[in-house]
Design an enzyme around this catalytic site. Structure first.
Site, mmCIF file in Angstrom:
data_model
loop_
_atom_site.group_PDB
_atom_site.id
_atom_site.type_symbol
_atom_site.label_atom_id
_atom_site.label_comp_id
_atom_site.label_asym_id
_atom_site.label_seq_id
_atom_site.Cartn_x
_atom_site.Cartn_y
_atom_site.Cartn_z
ATOM 1 N N HIS A 248 0.649 -1.080 0.094
ATOM 2 C CA HIS A 248 0.050 -0.006 0.082
ATOM 3 C C HIS A 248 0.844 1.307 0.069
ATOM 4 C CE1 HIS A 248 -3.143 -2.902 1.694
ATOM 5 N NE2 HIS A 248 -2.147 -3.289 2.088
HETATM 6 C C1 BDR Z 1 -1.711 0.610 6.058
HETATM 7 O O1 BDR Z 1 -1.697 -0.257 7.066
HETATM 8 C C2 BDR Z 1 -0.763 -0.769 7.463
HETATM 9 O O2 BDR Z 1 -0.558 -2.054 8.106
HETATM 10 C C3 BDR Z 1 0.365 -0.392 6.297
HETATM 11 O O3 BDR Z 1 1.646 -0.089 6.534
HETATM 12 C C4 BDR Z 1 -0.333 0.511 5.405
HETATM 13 O O4 BDR Z 1 0.239 1.721 5.794
HETATM 14 C C5 BDR Z 1 -2.786 -0.265 5.042
HETATM 15 O O5 BDR Z 1 -4.015 -0.371 5.578
#
Ligand code: BDR
Ligand code: CA
Length: 323
Positions: A248
């Site tokens: 992400h």
């Molecule tokens: C987000 O949540 C975290 O676990 C990841 O680093 C990302 O920023 C995705 O939902």
């Protein structure tokens, strides 16, 4: 988002996808595409101290010069329940690749204070962006400390939120970064800053799989480190029965360099604060002629294959100048 290198301050909670975003930013700085100035970390995927040491470690292994890392908020603005995501990122937050003995974070000043100070200072000579890859606690504090900051910023690029089906990744309604500190999201949204959001709806369009491993051509020592991180993230997912992983934060970071990869829509966003809806994000777009105060530009579409190739090439460490 402009053609000349902009200054970028990163607020994050590494985390494997944060780490691959940091790695990418170091490469893009080497190519002269950004001026990567500093990192603040927040409690999120792991408790604050781990996110800070992970960020410092990742920068060191990525071959970053002397980009400082500051410890920010160790808890959400007003919630007492702390949520972490070791199941996704492993007990060390980096899928087991963390090693002791690297550069330490700077503990002399709070990350939110330093964020505010650096925005003010850098805005005198260049466009400044904040890239927010974790819960928005530090940003909310920085904006409260200096309410003039939103006007000084070129923009805030945020990974967070989930709008359509299948919903959130932390509660049925909420994405992790928004679920951890919904009050902070609300404050940042009403701050007047120009916010660009990369939600789960978009990051879920770009899965990474085993096949992508072969496509990372490691041309440097740091590239081998990125490959190791990628591999570790994939193995964690495979152990959970999944064949793909989503990176992400790295995808969100690519919007700084190639904003045209994404289709943004101006929206008005509201955040749920109570019960099951805590951290849930709702948007509606402006209808023609309607007087709605839009407060975020939300990406709903991405050029999948170009985005994937850009990141895979960046992680090789040999530059991605063809993009
Ligand atoms: C987000 O949540 C975290 O676990 C990841 O680093 C990302 O920023 C995705 O939902
Ligand atoms: Ca993150």
């Amino acid at each position: 988002m402009s053609d000349t290198p902009v200054t970028v301050l990163v607020d994050c909670d590494p985390g494997i996808d944060d780490a691959l975003a940091l790695f990418a930013l170091v490469q893009w700085e080497k190519e002269g595409r950004v001026r990567f100035e500093a990192v603040s970390t927040v409690s999120g995927n792991l408790p604050l101290r781990y996110t800070a040491t992970n960020a410092a470690f990742v920068l060191d292994k990525s071959g970053a010069g002397d980009i400082p890392v500051y410890l920010g908020a160790d808890r959400p603005l007003s919630r007492t329940h702390l949520q972490f995501a070791e199941k996704i990122h492993g007990p060390d937050g980096l899928g087991g690749v963390y090693e002791e003995g690297h550069v330490d974070p700077d503990e002399t000043v709070h990350g939110a204070i330093e964020l505010a100070r650096r925005v003010r200072k850098s805005a005198e000579r260049s466009s400044v962006w904040i890239l927010a890859l974790g819960p928005l606690t530090n940003l909310a504090i920085a904006f409260a400390l200096d309410p003039g900051l939103p006007d000084l910023l070129e923009g805030v690029l945020v990974m967070g939120g989930a709008f359509g089906a299948p919903g959130g990744n932390t509660t049925p309604w909420a994405e992790f970064n928004f679920a951890v500190d919904p009050e902070a999201v609300r404050r940042v949204c009403v701050s007047g800053a120009r916010i660009f959001l990369i939600p789960l709806d978009v990051t879920h369009q770009v899965p990474f799989t085993e096949r992508d491993l072969q496509r990372i051509e490691t041309r440097t020592k740091s590239g081998r480190f990125a490959l190791g991180l990628f591999q570790a993230g994939l193995h964690l997912q495979q152990r959970r029965g999944a064949h793909e992983m989503y990176l992400h934060d790295a995808l969100a970071a690519s919007a700084l360099i190639l904003p045209d990869l994404f289709q943004f829509h101006e929206c008005e966003m509201e955040i749920g604060l109570c019960g099951d809806l805590a951290g849930a994000s709702l948007v509606r777009s402006r209808r023609p002629g309607e007087e709605v105060r839009t407060n975020v530009s939300v990406a709903f579409g991405v050029e999948v294959s170009r985005a994937r190739s850009f990141l895979l090439q960046t992680w090789g460490g040999g530059g991605a100048s063809g993009f």
